[in-house]
Design a protein around this motif. Structure first.
Motif, PDB file in Angstrom:
ATOM      1  N   PRO A  71       8.512   5.246  -2.342  1.00  0.00           N
ATOM      2  CA  PRO A  71       7.369   5.164  -1.429  1.00  0.00           C
ATOM      3  C   PRO A  71       6.374   6.298  -1.670  1.00  0.00           C
ATOM      4  O   PRO A  71       6.711   7.302  -2.314  1.00  0.00           O
ATOM      5  N   GLU A  72       5.179   6.127  -1.168  1.00  0.00           N
ATOM      6  CA  GLU A  72       4.198   7.210  -1.211  1.00  0.00           C
ATOM      7  C   GLU A  72       4.685   8.364  -0.326  1.00  0.00           C
ATOM      8  O   GLU A  72       5.516   8.179   0.564  1.00  0.00           O
ATOM      9  N   GLU A  73       4.168   9.561  -0.582  1.00  0.00           N
ATOM     10  CA  GLU A  73       4.612  10.742   0.165  1.00  0.00           C
ATOM     11  C   GLU A  73       4.272  10.654   1.645  1.00  0.00           C
ATOM     12  O   GLU A  73       4.862  11.352   2.469  1.00  0.00           O
ATOM     13  N   SER A  74       3.334   9.785   2.003  1.00  0.00           N
ATOM     14  CA  SER A  74       2.954   9.631   3.411  1.00  0.00           C
ATOM     15  C   SER A  74       4.049   8.959   4.235  1.00  0.00           C
ATOM     16  O   SER A  74       4.065   9.049   5.465  1.00  0.00           O
ATOM     17  N   ALA A 110       0.808  -1.218   0.000  1.00  0.00           N
ATOM     18  CA  ALA A 110       0.000   0.000   0.000  1.00  0.00           C
ATOM     19  C   ALA A 110       0.843   1.271   0.000  1.00  0.00           C
ATOM     20  O   ALA A 110       0.444   2.296  -0.556  1.00  0.00           O
ATOM     21  N   ASP A 111       2.013   1.246   0.634  1.00  0.00           N
ATOM     22  CA  ASP A 111       2.842   2.442   0.754  1.00  0.00           C
ATOM     23  C   ASP A 111       3.832   2.602  -0.399  1.00  0.00           C
ATOM     24  O   ASP A 111       4.705   3.473  -0.351  1.00  0.00           O
ATOM     25  N   VAL A 112       3.734   1.761  -1.432  1.00  0.00           N
ATOM     26  CA  VAL A 112       4.685   1.807  -2.547  1.00  0.00           C
ATOM     27  C   VAL A 112       4.064   2.520  -3.743  1.00  0.00           C
ATOM     28  O   VAL A 112       2.979   2.164  -4.206  1.00  0.00           O
ATOM     29  N   HIS A 113       4.779   3.522  -4.236  1.00  0.00           N
ATOM     30  CA  HIS A 113       4.320   4.250  -5.417  1.00  0.00           C
ATOM     31  C   HIS A 113       4.832   3.603  -6.708  1.00  0.00           C
ATOM     32  O   HIS A 113       4.111   3.518  -7.706  1.00  0.00           O
ATOM     33  N   GLN A 114       6.099   3.148  -6.664  1.00  0.00           N
ATOM     34  CA  GLN A 114       6.689   2.572  -7.868  1.00  0.00           C
ATOM     35  C   GLN A 114       7.901   1.718  -7.497  1.00  0.00           C
ATOM     36  O   GLN A 114       8.580   1.986  -6.502  1.00  0.00           O
ATOM     37  N   ASN A 136      12.331   6.676   6.013  1.00  0.00           N
ATOM     38  CA  ASN A 136      12.814   5.820   4.919  1.00  0.00           C
ATOM     39  C   ASN A 136      13.513   4.555   5.426  1.00  0.00           C
ATOM     40  O   ASN A 136      13.384   3.479   4.845  1.00  0.00           O
ATOM     41  N   HIS A 190      13.159   8.412  -4.771  1.00  0.00           N
ATOM     42  CA  HIS A 190      12.210   9.507  -4.590  1.00  0.00           C
ATOM     43  C   HIS A 190      11.602   9.914  -5.930  1.00  0.00           C
ATOM     44  O   HIS A 190      12.225   9.789  -6.986  1.00  0.00           O
ATOM     45  N   ASN A 191      10.386  10.412  -5.860  1.00  0.00           N
ATOM     46  CA  ASN A 191       9.665  10.849  -7.046  1.00  0.00           C
ATOM     47  C   ASN A 191       9.913  12.347  -7.236  1.00  0.00           C
ATOM     48  O   ASN A 191       9.328  13.169  -6.538  1.00  0.00           O
TER      49      ASN A 191
END
Length: 367
Positions: A330-333, A307-311, A337, A363-364
């Motif tokens: 990770p998501e910004e939430s 759930a906490d992974v963006h990519q 790290n 990081h995004n």
């Protein structure tokens, strides 16, 4: 079209318009013995300051790169825009103070046909000038020109407020000078703050637009050897100078010679189309449906399901140490790290007990 020459040419138009308007007001003011009109003429001369700042800033920003400034001087344009924005904010504060004084200690303004004519001419000229300069600023991606055009438009708005107040006074004999002034001042202060935010964000390093990222990725993905684009980082050193990097997925069967040709071609294409000086890195991927290819797919799919992974990207297997590394955005939430990486590593070991894992928290920066 030479961008800098066009910006300077537009600024000279602004100077010429203000000189003509100031001359007209001065002649009328002297003929009518009107101190108010003469002072308004002086105000038009001070308005030329925005155009002068734009010209000086553009000339300085156009200087070539040197040893101390290897990326050029393009960011000077942002300082020009900041100075003009501060001038607008100061005008808003001054207008607000003057308006409050008129509310607290109202005076009965005197208007004549000549005064109203001057006001109408000033509004028309400033509106035309402001729209022209601001439009050119948007076309040339010049924050300084946009700010200078907005400055002229706000002058028109202030003068229009005076005209509305005069009409109300002449028809209904109601003095709303101060109240209209407060309303206009609030608009100027709000706009001045927004104008200031744009160049400051550029200096701080703002996120590039989603449209630009999409166009860039589409162009890079048009190379048949590329199977994915990641880690896009773009830094702006002025409207004409952008430097950045990205990574592409390529088949692990490509040779160094093939990779060299591909990355050089991508960099050349991106510079030609987007004027970005680009460094291209690579991630090797295995596209086989069995063996390492299947392991790669399963690990990446499982990691991405959290759930906490963006990519996730950059899978690599070190045979000598039986270690798998992957980059995880990770998501910004996610704020810790280290804790996030430890959790992901432990979870992946439970799911794939035959392997060791190392999570690189990425990081995004662009999406």
């Amino acid at each position: 079209m030479d961008r800098n020459k066009e910006i300077i040419r537009t600024s000279y138009v602004g100077i010429a318009a203000n000189v003509l308007l100031a001359s007209f007001k001065a002649v009328v003011g002297l003929a009518a013995s009107s101190v108010a009109i003469i002072m308004d003429a002086v105000n038009n001369l001070t308005d030329m300051l925005s155009a002068v700042i734009t010209i000086v800033g553009t000339k300085l920003s156009g200087r070539p790169a040197d040893h101390e400034h290897p990326f050029g001087h393009g960011r000077i344009e942002y300082f020009s825009a900041i100075i003009i924005s501060v001038i607008v904010l100061m005008a808003g504060v001054g207008s607000m103070m003057a308006s409050f004084r008129k509310i607290i200690s109202p005076t009965l303004p005197q208007y004549s046909a000549l005064t109203l004519t001057v006001i109408i001419v000033a509004v028309i000229v400033k509106l035309l000038l402001g729209r022209y300069v601001k439009k050119k600023g948007e076309q040339l991606n010049s924050d300084a020109l946009i700010a200078s055009g907005a400055d002229a438009l706000f002058d028109a708005v202030v003068t229009l407020g005076t005209l509305i107040s005069a009409v109300i006074m002449l028809i209904w004999e109601v003095n709303l000078d101060g109240f209209i002034g407060v309303l206009i001042s609030v608009v100027i202060l709000k706009a001045g703050y927004e104008m200031l935010a744009s160049p400051i964000n550029e200096l701080l390093g703002s996120r590039i637009s989603p449209e630009f990222v999409a166009s860039l990725k589409e162009e890079v993905m048009s190379f048949k050897e590329v199977h994915g684009v990641f880690d896009i980082i773009i830094n702006s050193y002025g409207p004409d100078t952008m430097i950045g990097s990205l990574h592409v997925n390529v088949a692990d069967t490509m040779t160094a010679r093939e990779i060299h040709r591909l990355t050089r071609s991508i960099a050349s294409r991106v510079y030609e189309k987007f004027h970005v000086i680009l460094t291209v890195g690579i991630y090797a991927v295995n596209n086989d449906e069995e063996g390492m290819g299947k392991l790669q797919h399963d690990v990446m799919e499982y990691a991405a399901s959290h759930a906490d992974v963006h990519q996730v990207h950059a899978f690599f297997y070190y045979e000598d140490s039986n270690l798998i590394t992957i980059d995880v955005v990770p998501e910004e939430s996610v704020k810790d790290n280290g804790q996030f990486a430890a959790m992901m590593e432990a979870d992946l070991r439970r799911r794939f007990p035959k392997y060791n894992f190392s999570i690189i928290v990425d990081h995004n920066y662009s999406e």
